[in-house]
Design an enzyme around this catalytic site. Sequence first.
Site, short mmCIF file in Angstrom:
data_model
loop_
_atom_site.label_atom_id
_atom_site.label_comp_id
_atom_site.label_asym_id
_atom_site.label_seq_id
_atom_site.Cartn_x
_atom_site.Cartn_y
_atom_site.Cartn_z
N LYS A 171 8.61 -5.07 15.65
CA LYS A 171 8.75 -3.68 15.20
C LYS A 171 9.44 -2.84 16.28
N ARG A 223 -5.23 -0.49 0.08
CA ARG A 223 -5.04 -1.31 1.28
C ARG A 223 -5.28 -2.78 0.94
N GLN A 257 6.29 -8.15 7.19
CA GLN A 257 5.10 -8.97 7.37
C GLN A 257 4.21 -8.06 8.22
N ASP A 314 15.06 -9.21 -0.45
CA ASP A 314 14.35 -9.95 0.60
C ASP A 314 14.94 -9.59 1.95
N LEU A 315 14.04 -9.27 2.89
CA LEU A 315 14.48 -8.87 4.24
C LEU A 315 15.32 -9.94 4.93
N GLN A 337 0.83 -1.22 0.00
CA GLN A 337 0.00 0.00 0.00
C GLN A 337 0.86 1.27 0.00
N THR A 363 5.47 1.68 14.20
CA THR A 363 4.01 1.53 14.22
C THR A 363 3.39 1.80 15.59
N TYR A 370 4.10 -9.15 16.01
CA TYR A 370 4.37 -8.03 15.08
C TYR A 370 4.86 -6.81 15.86
N GLU A 377 1.34 -0.01 16.83
CA GLU A 377 1.21 -1.31 17.50
C GLU A 377 2.27 -1.47 18.60
P1 NAP Z 1 1.73 -3.84 3.05
O1 NAP Z 1 0.75 -3.30 2.08
O2 NAP Z 1 1.44 -5.11 3.74
O3 NAP Z 1 3.13 -3.99 2.26
C1 NAP Z 1 4.20 -4.73 2.79
C2 NAP Z 1 5.28 -4.85 1.74
O4 NAP Z 1 6.38 -5.61 2.30
C3 NAP Z 1 4.86 -5.59 0.46
O5 NAP Z 1 5.46 -4.94 -0.64
C4 NAP Z 1 5.48 -6.98 0.64
O6 NAP Z 1 5.79 -7.61 -0.57
C5 NAP Z 1 6.78 -6.60 1.36
N1 NAP Z 1 7.40 -7.74 2.06
C6 NAP Z 1 6.83 -8.55 2.96
N2 NAP Z 1 7.73 -9.46 3.41
C7 NAP Z 1 8.89 -9.20 2.76
C8 NAP Z 1 10.18 -9.79 2.77
N3 NAP Z 1 10.46 -10.84 3.55
N4 NAP Z 1 11.14 -9.26 1.98
C9 NAP Z 1 10.88 -8.21 1.17
N5 NAP Z 1 9.67 -7.60 1.10
C10 NAP Z 1 8.69 -8.10 1.90
O7 NAP Z 1 2.07 -2.77 4.17
P2 NAP Z 1 1.79 -1.18 4.21
O8 NAP Z 1 0.44 -0.97 4.79
O9 NAP Z 1 2.14 -0.57 2.92
O10 NAP Z 1 2.82 -0.72 5.33
C11 NAP Z 1 4.14 -0.33 5.00
C12 NAP Z 1 5.03 -0.46 6.23
O11 NAP Z 1 4.53 0.37 7.27
C13 NAP Z 1 5.10 -1.86 6.83
O12 NAP Z 1 6.39 -2.03 7.35
C14 NAP Z 1 4.10 -1.83 7.98
O13 NAP Z 1 4.45 -2.77 8.96
C15 NAP Z 1 4.27 -0.40 8.45
N6 NAP Z 1 3.10 0.24 9.05
C16 NAP Z 1 1.91 0.25 8.40
C17 NAP Z 1 0.84 0.93 8.95
C18 NAP Z 1 -0.49 0.97 8.24
O14 NAP Z 1 -1.49 1.30 8.90
N7 NAP Z 1 -0.54 0.71 6.95
C19 NAP Z 1 1.00 1.62 10.17
C20 NAP Z 1 2.25 1.61 10.77
C21 NAP Z 1 3.30 0.95 10.21
P3 NAP Z 1 4.73 -8.57 -1.36
O15 NAP Z 1 3.94 -7.66 -2.24
O16 NAP Z 1 5.63 -9.48 -2.10
O17 NAP Z 1 3.89 -9.25 -0.31
O1 F7E Z 2 -7.25 -4.49 12.41
C1 F7E Z 2 -10.24 -5.49 14.35
C2 F7E Z 2 -8.92 -6.05 14.80
O2 F7E Z 2 -6.00 -5.78 10.69
C3 F7E Z 2 -7.78 -3.34 13.03
C4 F7E Z 2 -1.45 -2.81 10.12
O3 F7E Z 2 -1.28 -1.94 9.04
O4 F7E Z 2 -2.21 -1.02 11.54
C5 F7E Z 2 -2.58 -2.28 11.01
O5 F7E Z 2 -2.78 -3.22 12.05
C6 F7E Z 2 -8.73 -3.75 14.15
C7 F7E Z 2 -8.17 -4.78 15.14
O6 F7E Z 2 -5.17 -3.50 11.44
C8 F7E Z 2 -11.66 -7.83 11.97
O7 F7E Z 2 -9.11 -6.96 15.89
C9 F7E Z 2 -12.31 -6.79 13.75
O8 F7E Z 2 -8.49 -4.37 16.43
O9 F7E Z 2 -7.14 -3.63 10.03
P1 F7E Z 2 -6.41 -4.40 11.05
P2 F7E Z 2 -4.21 -3.47 12.72
O10 F7E Z 2 -4.14 -4.77 13.39
O11 F7E Z 2 -4.62 -2.29 13.53
C10 F7E Z 2 -1.01 -1.01 12.34
C11 F7E Z 2 -0.76 0.40 12.80
C12 F7E Z 2 0.14 -1.65 11.67
O12 F7E Z 2 1.28 -1.31 11.90
C13 F7E Z 2 -0.15 -2.92 10.91
O13 F7E Z 2 0.90 -3.19 9.98
O14 F7E Z 2 -9.87 -4.35 13.57
N1 F7E Z 2 -11.04 -6.41 13.52
N2 F7E Z 2 -12.72 -7.66 12.83
C14 F7E Z 2 -10.60 -7.03 12.42
N3 F7E Z 2 -9.43 -6.97 11.76
C15 F7E Z 2 -9.29 -7.72 10.62
N4 F7E Z 2 -8.14 -7.64 9.94
N5 F7E Z 2 -10.31 -8.52 10.18
C16 F7E Z 2 -11.51 -8.61 10.82
O15 F7E Z 2 -12.40 -9.35 10.39
#
Ligand code: NAP
Ligand code: F7E
Length: 343
Positions: free
Chosen positions: A154, A185, A84, A59-60, A13, A126, A150, A128
């Site tokens: 992190k 997303r 991941q 690859d990480l 994303q 994050t 996770y 988290e």
């Molecule tokens: P995402 O859509 O899940 O993208 C993750 C990326 O990491 C994908 O390109 C995936 O590749 C790659 N990847 C996974 N495992 C890998 C590995 N072993 N080696 C190389 N590449 C790998 O995540 P995002 O929402 O864009 O988030 C970006 C970063 O911000 C992540 O580190 C996430 O943990 C962090 N983060 C996200 C949020 C959020 O709300 N979105 C908030 C805080 C922090 P593939 O396409 O091959 O799977």
């Molecule tokens: O869950 C609840 C679930 O999987 C949000 C990642 O980008 O943000 C993300 O992590 C909430 C949780 O995101 C379902 O229990 C209910 O409380 O959309 P999520 P996340 O776990 O907050 C953080 C900041 C990151 O860093 C992460 O990489 O929603 N929930 N029902 C559910 N969640 C999912 N996935 N599916 C359900 O059916």
Amino acid sequence: MTKTAMVSGVTGQDGGYLAKFLLEKGYRVFGLYRRGSTDTFSKLREHGILDRIEMLDFDLLEFSNICRLFKRYAPDEFYNLAAQSFVAASWEEPIYTTQADGMGVLYILEAIREFSPKTRLYQASTSEMFGKVQETPQTESTPFYPRSPYGISKLMAHWACVNYSESFGVFASSGILFNHESPMRGKEFVTRKITSHFARLFTGQTEEPLELGNMNAMRDWGFSGDYVEMMWKILQQDKPDTYVIATGETHTIKEFVEEVSKRCGFELRWEGSGVNEIGVNTKTGKTIVKVNPKFYRPAEVDMLIGNPEKARRELSWKVKVTFKELCAMMIDADIERAKKGTL
Ligand code: NAP
Ligand code: F7E
């Protein structure tokens, strides 16, 4: 001179939005992706930028590959977005998650220290890491209490960045980003799971109810397209540092469902409670949302809300897309995709 940036996780994303942003700023962008048996470039195609990015294998878990990348290209900036990133999966794959999200970052820091000490590193930390929150709202100085493998991995990566800055002068900064979403997303995350399902309900492609876990959890949701600019700004500061990026507002999963439902023109009524709670479409009498305990987590993060005051002050951070606008943007995009058959 043209600046170079490497973006790991470019197929994800944030990777697409960030790569687009950097290209618009005039950067030479290297997109790091992991080879697989299926095509993972669809988001980059949708952004219309695939042919402008130089794609490289990454690859990480592969230290030798990471070392070679820094030795060959010594980029000005490295954005580590690869991870991941699905919290729920981290209980099923705790060791892999820790290797990728924790150790992987240590590999990057070691490679920078050894082969490219001038590279500035952005680490995707994050909210988290706050997990079972010790203070509300959360700031850069709130104590951490991660609640999942996770979050733990992190946190390790986060402290490794702080430590390599202090020990070796590596420019390693972190953004503690709260949840941020978009039409790009992944469909396993709750917001997109809701919008993709409601788009199919709206277009008559399904009559099955949407199954969710804990609908009372609360999240501080922003728009990914806004947050990537902050990643860049964090690396333009004079010294490495940590910043909370959040909207300062929090909403339940249920509120997200209600907002999306309203946008679809459904009138939703909640009945029952706990695992028996259902959402009924009052016009048709059909259940369109129900609880499936399979989606509950072994340890939940109940409520997150960030205080982005430092980012406001030092990075001129302003929330551009509101909660309501984000819900509308996501459901509208998924309805369009459903109509075109590309959902
Ligand atoms: P995402 O859509 O899940 O993208 C993750 C990326 O990491 C994908 O390109 C995936 O590749 C790659 N990847 C996974 N495992 C890998 C590995 N072993 N080696 C190389 N590449 C790998 O995540 P995002 O929402 O864009 O988030 C970006 C970063 O911000 C992540 O580190 C996430 O943990 C962090 N983060 C996200 C949020 C959020 O709300 N979105 C908030 C805080 C922090 P593939 O396409 O091959 O799977
Ligand atoms: O869950 C609840 C679930 O999987 C949000 C990642 O980008 O943000 C993300 O992590 C909430 C949780 O995101 C379902 O229990 C209910 O409380 O959309 P999520 P996340 O776990 O907050 C953080 C900041 C990151 O860093 C992460 O990489 O929603 N929930 N029902 C559910 N969640 C999912 N996935 N599916 C359900 O059916």
